[in-house]
Design an enzyme around this catalytic site. Structure first.
Site, PDB file in Angstrom:
ATOM      1  N   CYS A 114      10.266  -0.437  -0.939  1.00 37.40           N
ATOM      2  CA  CYS A 114      10.004   0.885  -0.353  1.00 37.40           C
ATOM      3  C   CYS A 114      10.847   1.139   0.890  1.00 37.40           C
ATOM      4  O   CYS A 114      10.992   2.288   1.310  1.00 37.40           O
ATOM      5  CB  CYS A 114       8.524   1.028  -0.011  1.00 37.40           C
ATOM      6  SG  CYS A 114       7.453   0.817  -1.431  1.00 37.40           S
ATOM      7  N   HIS A 254       6.796   6.387   5.422  1.00 32.19           N
ATOM      8  CA  HIS A 254       6.670   6.093   4.001  1.00 32.19           C
ATOM      9  C   HIS A 254       5.299   6.557   3.526  1.00 32.19           C
ATOM     10  O   HIS A 254       4.272   6.205   4.121  1.00 32.19           O
ATOM     11  CB  HIS A 254       6.834   4.581   3.802  1.00 32.19           C
ATOM     12  CG  HIS A 254       6.581   4.107   2.417  1.00 32.19           C
ATOM     13  ND1 HIS A 254       6.918   4.860   1.302  1.00 32.19           N
ATOM     14  CD2 HIS A 254       6.024   2.959   1.950  1.00 32.19           C
ATOM     15  CE1 HIS A 254       6.573   4.185   0.215  1.00 32.19           C
ATOM     16  NE2 HIS A 254       6.028   3.038   0.583  1.00 32.19           N
ATOM     17  N   ASN A 284       2.948   7.348  -3.988  1.00 35.07           N
ATOM     18  CA  ASN A 284       3.927   6.427  -3.401  1.00 35.07           C
ATOM     19  C   ASN A 284       5.165   6.396  -4.299  1.00 35.07           C
ATOM     20  O   ASN A 284       5.140   5.818  -5.377  1.00 35.07           O
ATOM     21  CB  ASN A 284       3.295   5.038  -3.278  1.00 35.07           C
ATOM     22  CG  ASN A 284       4.254   4.008  -2.681  1.00 35.07           C
ATOM     23  OD1 ASN A 284       5.442   4.281  -2.511  1.00 35.07           O
ATOM     24  ND2 ASN A 284       3.726   2.837  -2.375  1.00 35.07           N
TER      25      ASN A 284
HETATM   26  N1  ACO Z   1     -10.683   3.456  -8.626  1.00 39.35           N
HETATM   27  C1  ACO Z   1     -11.908   3.007  -8.353  1.00 39.35           C
HETATM   28  N2  ACO Z   1     -12.139   1.789  -7.817  1.00 39.35           N
HETATM   29  C2  ACO Z   1     -11.069   1.021  -7.549  1.00 39.35           C
HETATM   30  C3  ACO Z   1      -9.755   1.440  -7.818  1.00 39.35           C
HETATM   31  C4  ACO Z   1      -9.577   2.722  -8.384  1.00 39.35           C
HETATM   32  N3  ACO Z   1      -8.367   3.231  -8.668  1.00 39.35           N
HETATM   33  N4  ACO Z   1      -8.903   0.473  -7.440  1.00 39.35           N
HETATM   34  C5  ACO Z   1      -9.641  -0.529  -6.943  1.00 39.35           C
HETATM   35  N5  ACO Z   1     -10.970  -0.208  -7.018  1.00 39.35           N
HETATM   36  C6  ACO Z   1     -12.115  -0.983  -6.600  1.00 39.35           C
HETATM   37  C7  ACO Z   1     -11.823  -2.449  -6.506  1.00 39.35           C
HETATM   38  O1  ACO Z   1     -11.957  -3.062  -7.766  1.00 39.35           O
HETATM   39  C8  ACO Z   1     -12.874  -2.906  -5.529  1.00 39.35           C
HETATM   40  O2  ACO Z   1     -14.093  -3.080  -6.231  1.00 39.35           O
HETATM   41  P1  ACO Z   1     -15.027  -4.343  -5.929  1.00 39.35           P
HETATM   42  O3  ACO Z   1     -15.423  -4.209  -4.492  1.00 39.35           O
HETATM   43  O4  ACO Z   1     -16.138  -4.156  -6.906  1.00 39.35           O
HETATM   44  O5  ACO Z   1     -14.164  -5.539  -6.189  1.00 39.35           O
HETATM   45  C9  ACO Z   1     -13.063  -1.710  -4.604  1.00 39.35           C
HETATM   46  O6  ACO Z   1     -12.489  -0.584  -5.292  1.00 39.35           O
HETATM   47  C10 ACO Z   1     -12.364  -1.867  -3.270  1.00 39.35           C
HETATM   48  O7  ACO Z   1     -11.058  -2.343  -3.502  1.00 39.35           O
HETATM   49  P2  ACO Z   1     -10.078  -2.583  -2.312  1.00 39.35           P
HETATM   50  O8  ACO Z   1      -8.801  -3.154  -2.841  1.00 39.35           O
HETATM   51  O9  ACO Z   1     -10.770  -3.330  -1.203  1.00 39.35           O
HETATM   52  O10 ACO Z   1      -9.826  -1.084  -1.821  1.00 39.35           O
HETATM   53  P3  ACO Z   1      -9.047  -0.638  -0.553  1.00 39.35           P
HETATM   54  O11 ACO Z   1      -9.907   0.220   0.278  1.00 39.35           O
HETATM   55  O12 ACO Z   1      -8.307  -1.784   0.095  1.00 39.35           O
HETATM   56  O13 ACO Z   1      -7.917   0.310  -1.186  1.00 39.35           O
HETATM   57  C11 ACO Z   1      -5.609   0.261  -1.837  1.00 39.35           C
HETATM   58  C12 ACO Z   1      -7.002  -0.214  -2.142  1.00 39.35           C
HETATM   59  C13 ACO Z   1      -5.603   1.784  -1.872  1.00 39.35           C
HETATM   60  C14 ACO Z   1      -4.657  -0.282  -2.895  1.00 39.35           C
HETATM   61  C15 ACO Z   1      -5.192  -0.223  -0.439  1.00 39.35           C
HETATM   62  O14 ACO Z   1      -5.437  -1.585  -0.317  1.00 39.35           O
HETATM   63  C16 ACO Z   1      -3.734   0.035  -0.153  1.00 39.35           C
HETATM   64  O15 ACO Z   1      -3.285   1.159  -0.050  1.00 39.35           O
HETATM   65  N6  ACO Z   1      -2.955  -1.022   0.061  1.00 39.35           N
HETATM   66  C17 ACO Z   1      -1.529  -0.863   0.362  1.00 39.35           C
HETATM   67  C18 ACO Z   1      -0.741  -0.701  -0.903  1.00 39.35           C
HETATM   68  C19 ACO Z   1       0.637  -0.194  -0.594  1.00 39.35           C
HETATM   69  O16 ACO Z   1       0.786   0.669   0.249  1.00 39.35           O
HETATM   70  N7  ACO Z   1       1.682  -0.678  -1.226  1.00 39.35           N
HETATM   71  C20 ACO Z   1       2.965  -0.164  -0.847  1.00 39.35           C
HETATM   72  C21 ACO Z   1       4.013  -1.030  -1.027  1.00 39.35           C
HETATM   73  S1  ACO Z   1       4.492  -0.965  -2.694  1.00 39.35           S
HETATM   74  C22 ACO Z   1       6.145  -1.304  -2.857  1.00 39.35           C
HETATM   75  O17 ACO Z   1       6.803  -1.700  -1.921  1.00 39.35           O
HETATM   76  C23 ACO Z   1       6.751  -1.187  -4.202  1.00 39.35           C
END
Ligand code: ACO
Length: 357
Positions: A114, A254, A284
């Site tokens: 990214c 980003h 993203n």
């Molecule tokens: N819909 C519903 N529930 C979901 C989903 C979804 N799409 N995805 C995950 N969940 C669930 C999980 O299974 C978890 O359930 P559990 O508690 O029963 O296990 C719960 O939601 C919470 O999951 P978390 O991963 O803790 O959710 P979080 O609040 O951290 O959000 C997210 C997840 C949005 C992915 C966040 O961690 C994030 O944005 N991380 C950064 C990712 C990123 O920006 N990547 C960029 C770089 S990519 C690149 O360079 C190519």
């Protein structure tokens, strides 16, 4: 005196197909409410059959050239920041140059996930400042929809396809990059990875069966790392420019997660009106996200000549990059350029920004 490298042209392209959160909620167990509140994303664009990183990049680049009033034969170098190239080889930059008719140009790809556009902007600027080249086309493009496991709700809701391009041109006038910060940290290599398809793990029936050719991500680890690193990188670039945070007119981060952007803004005390956000429309788009946001910020009247912009990204690797850029061009050029009107001028549905905690 070494010339400056200023942005003389800019353009973006987003595929027509819109994939909404509601549609995704019929594909995997998720909801518009979960996606919007956790990420700020309401919809994303998905490349059509036949569209590739090259075709998206060419569309964005044609706009950038039209805005600059430049001919493809003016281009000395094409740098494509991407982690979703058409092929492992040849490089997408070569194909883009060829399809643009930039037959004098050298082309290559730069992979920093990214952060790819920021790394490419710094690289292109160095070529111009060294005197080696006068016009460098810098592109961020991704078709990550082809590298996503559409049954994995933890990744498939996040990403979208798109392209952004800028033409950097040598100038004796002040402007262009004033400060830069680039970092990489391989301790995060496993946090965002496409494990199969490279020399470490060539494609095989086993890797295909195990979804090794798709993006795997430890979202919470990435989130924690990104919020800290983006703030640090912002400060490093501003220090490098020899200015203060309050001297920045617009922050273009980003567009990975609205909560990450808000958290960085809060840590640094940046007023909301100085932070440009368009994640609700595109998700993203990895290396394309900063140049697409830049183009939309200019189109929205958020950028004027003389403004100092802070652009920053983080991504797989880990990598992070920030740049302080002094904008010099007349934003109206985008609306006057014949080729660009079709895309920048197209009526866009206004989405309510998603509430994020
Ligand atoms: N819909 C519903 N529930 C979901 C989903 C979804 N799409 N995805 C995950 N969940 C669930 C999980 O299974 C978890 O359930 P559990 O508690 O029963 O296990 C719960 O939601 C919470 O999951 P978390 O991963 O803790 O959710 P979080 O609040 O951290 O959000 C997210 C997840 C949005 C992915 C966040 O961690 C994030 O944005 N991380 C950064 C990712 C990123 O920006 N990547 C960029 C770089 S990519 C690149 O360079 C190519």
């Amino acid at each position: 005196m070494a010339p400056n490298a200023v942005i003389t042209g800019w353009g973006m392209y987003a595929p027509e197909r819109v994939l909404t959160n509601d549609e995704l909620s019929r594909m995997v167990e998720t909801s518009d409410e979960w996606i919007a509140t956790r990420t700020g994303i309401r919809e994303r664009r998905i490349a059509a059959d036949g569209e590739t990183a090259t075709t998206l990049a060419v569309n964005a680049s044609r706009d950038a050239l039209a805005v600059a009033g430049a001919d493809p034969l003016d281009i000395d170098l094409v740098i494509v920041g991407t982690c979703s190239p058409d092929y492992p080889l040849p490089a997408t930059g070569v194909l883009v140059a060829q399809q643009l008719g930039a037959t004098r140009a050298a082309g290559f790809d730069l992979q920093a996930a990214c952060s790819g556009f920021l790394f490419a902007l710094a690289t292109g600027t160095s070529f111009v400042r060294s005197g080696m080249y006068r016009n460098v086309l810098v592109i961020g493009v991704e078709v990550l929809s082809r590298f996503i496991d559409w049954t994995d709700r933890s990744t498939c809701v996040l990403f979208g396809d798109g392209a952004g391009a800028v033409l950097l041109s040598a100038s004796d006038q002040p402007g262009g990059l004033l400060g830069v910060d680039m970092m990489s940290d391989g301790t995060g290599a496993e946090a965002i990875i496409i494990p199969a398809g490279g020399s470490a793990c060539p494609v095989s029936p086993q890797t295909a069966a195990g979804n090794g050719h798709f993006i795997h991500m430890a979202g919470a680890d990435v989130y924690r790392y990104a919020t800290r690193q983006l703030a640090e990188s912002t400060l490093a670039a501003v220090r490098d420019a020899g200015i203060g945070l309050t001297d920045i007119d617009q922050f273009i981060y980003h567009q990975a997660n609205l909560r990450i952007i808000n958290s960085v803004g809060k840590q640094l005390g940046i007023p909301d009106e100085k932070v440009f956000v368009n994640i609700e429309k595109y998700g993203n788009t990895s290396a394309a996200s900063v140049p697409m946001a830049l183009v939309e910020a200019v189109a929205a009247g958020r950028v004027k000549p003389g403004d100092r912009l802070l652009m920053a990204a983080f991504g797989a690797g880990y990598t992070a990059g920030s740049a302080v850029l002094q904008w010099t061009a007349d934003p109206q050029r985008a609306f006057l350029a014949p080729g660009s009107q079709t895309r920048l001028g197209q009526p866009q549905r206004q989405l309510e920004p998603a509430a994020a905690g």
